[in-house]
Design an enzyme around this catalytic site. Sequence first.
Site, PDB file in Angstrom:
ATOM      1  N   TYR A  79      -2.079  -9.210   2.796  1.00  0.00           N
ATOM      2  CA  TYR A  79      -1.460  -8.157   1.983  1.00  0.00           C
ATOM      3  C   TYR A  79      -0.525  -8.731   0.926  1.00  0.00           C
ATOM      4  CZ  TYR A  79      -3.828  -4.544   4.457  1.00  0.00           C
ATOM      5  OH  TYR A  79      -4.834  -3.734   4.933  1.00  0.00           O
ATOM      6  N   ARG A  86      -2.746  -9.534  -1.963  1.00  0.00           N
ATOM      7  CA  ARG A  86      -3.218  -8.349  -2.698  1.00  0.00           C
ATOM      8  C   ARG A  86      -2.055  -7.645  -3.404  1.00  0.00           C
ATOM      9  NH1 ARG A  86      -6.112  -4.984   1.503  1.00  0.00           N
ATOM     10  NH2 ARG A  86      -6.450  -3.594  -0.251  1.00  0.00           N
ATOM     11  N   GLN A 102      -7.133   7.232  -2.171  1.00  0.00           N
ATOM     12  CA  GLN A 102      -7.213   6.346  -1.006  1.00  0.00           C
ATOM     13  C   GLN A 102      -6.700   4.964  -1.399  1.00  0.00           C
ATOM     14  OE1 GLN A 102     -11.230   6.994   1.169  1.00  0.00           O
ATOM     15  NE2 GLN A 102     -11.551   7.719  -0.905  1.00  0.00           N
ATOM     16  N   HIS A 142      -3.644   6.623   2.020  1.00  0.00           N
ATOM     17  CA  HIS A 142      -3.739   5.372   2.788  1.00  0.00           C
ATOM     18  C   HIS A 142      -2.556   4.438   2.512  1.00  0.00           C
ATOM     19  CE1 HIS A 142      -8.395   5.933   3.339  1.00  0.00           C
ATOM     20  NE2 HIS A 142      -7.685   6.683   4.150  1.00  0.00           N
ATOM     21  N   CYS A 159       9.387  -0.220   7.882  1.00  0.00           N
ATOM     22  CA  CYS A 159      10.100  -0.861   8.976  1.00  0.00           C
ATOM     23  C   CYS A 159       9.739  -0.139  10.281  1.00  0.00           C
ATOM     24  CB  CYS A 159      11.615  -0.826   8.747  1.00  0.00           C
ATOM     25  SG  CYS A 159      12.512  -1.559  10.136  1.00  0.00           S
ATOM     26  N   CYS A 202      17.944  -1.437   7.847  1.00  0.00           N
ATOM     27  CA  CYS A 202      18.548  -1.713   9.168  1.00  0.00           C
ATOM     28  C   CYS A 202      18.649  -3.206   9.484  1.00  0.00           C
ATOM     29  CB  CYS A 202      17.752  -1.005  10.266  1.00  0.00           C
ATOM     30  SG  CYS A 202      16.179  -1.814  10.656  1.00  0.00           S
ATOM     31  N   THR A 212     -15.678   6.550  -4.669  1.00  0.00           N
ATOM     32  CA  THR A 212     -15.476   6.263  -3.248  1.00  0.00           C
ATOM     33  C   THR A 212     -16.812   6.344  -2.529  1.00  0.00           C
ATOM     34  OG1 THR A 212     -14.360   6.960  -1.197  1.00  0.00           O
ATOM     35  CG2 THR A 212     -14.639   8.649  -2.894  1.00  0.00           C
TER      36      THR A 212
END
Length: 241
Positions: free
Chosen positions: A63, A66, A98, A116, A124, A146, A183
């Site tokens: 991730y 990306r 999406q 999505h 978190c 936090c 899609t």
Amino acid sequence: MAAMGQYRNIVILTGAGVSAESGIDTFRAGTDGQPSLWEQHDVEDVATPEGFARDPELVQRFYDMRRAAIQTKLPNPAHDALARLDAAWGGDLLIVTQNVDDLHERAGARRVLHMHGEHLKAWCTACDVRSPWRGSLADYPPCPACQARSLRPDVVWFGEMPYEMNRIYAALRRADLFVSIGTSGAVYPAAGFVRDARELGAHTLELNLERSQGSHLFHESRLGPASQTVPSWVDEVLAGA
Ligand code: BJW
């Protein structure tokens, strides 16, 4: 097909195909000879909570890569046209995407819902706060709210509940036009929206590069690259408005 001018409330579902011409990989079918995302990665490893629990570093790196990549991409004429429609349309309009990129927003669209999730947010799992995020998550940075080192990408993996389903179904109930753009119709619940919209009385239109798994469910399918089909459809809608 009825004139586009007779519609008032529109729901637009977008998928990876709307961002393909911005240079963002689709999931299931590579374009221009490029491998798709799922040809390069095992879905079970990078897009499920179980995969994340098994190897969080692999998932965070996937991730991170990306998230960095989308920040180098630009909206294409399909995003621009949808933003133009959003600005001009007096009736209800909801772009249910999406996609986890921010190209609809960067093109100027306002009525966008990311079912999505979003690459540019971190979630978190300790305090449940979602924070804007542009950098890496792989080094376990503290949560801005936090300080726990429990941040994950704010995206919806297989087996997780997509976001804002009540708002989406409320919009589908009001819609008299449902349009699906780029899609594959392979992933639920989004793949079921066309049936839902149709049963609720909406006209249904698909804009896709090629016929999809769900093409037969639509009243009408128009084939071609989104950078061409979307602007011409938007022109048609606004000419009839
Ligand atoms: C162009 C173009 C150009 C290219 N111009 N077009 C068995 C039956 C039914 C359901 C299930 C089942 N087993 C499991 C399920 C549920 C599961 C599911 O659907 N699995 C399927 C594999 C069967 N779904 C879930 O788990 C979802 N949650 C859920 O169901 O919760 C329970 C629930 C119950 C009831 C109500 C509500 C909820 C969660 C799904 C999460 C999906 N997450 C991902 C990853 C997001 C993060 C990330 O980016 O990594 O979302 S997977 C991936 O697929 C991503 C996409 O948003 C999603 C859809 O992909 P998309 O956009 O369609 O891309 P492609 O690549 O498939 O297609 C591209 C299209 O573009 C093609 O058609 C091309 O032709 C076209 N194209 N160039 C125009 N230039």
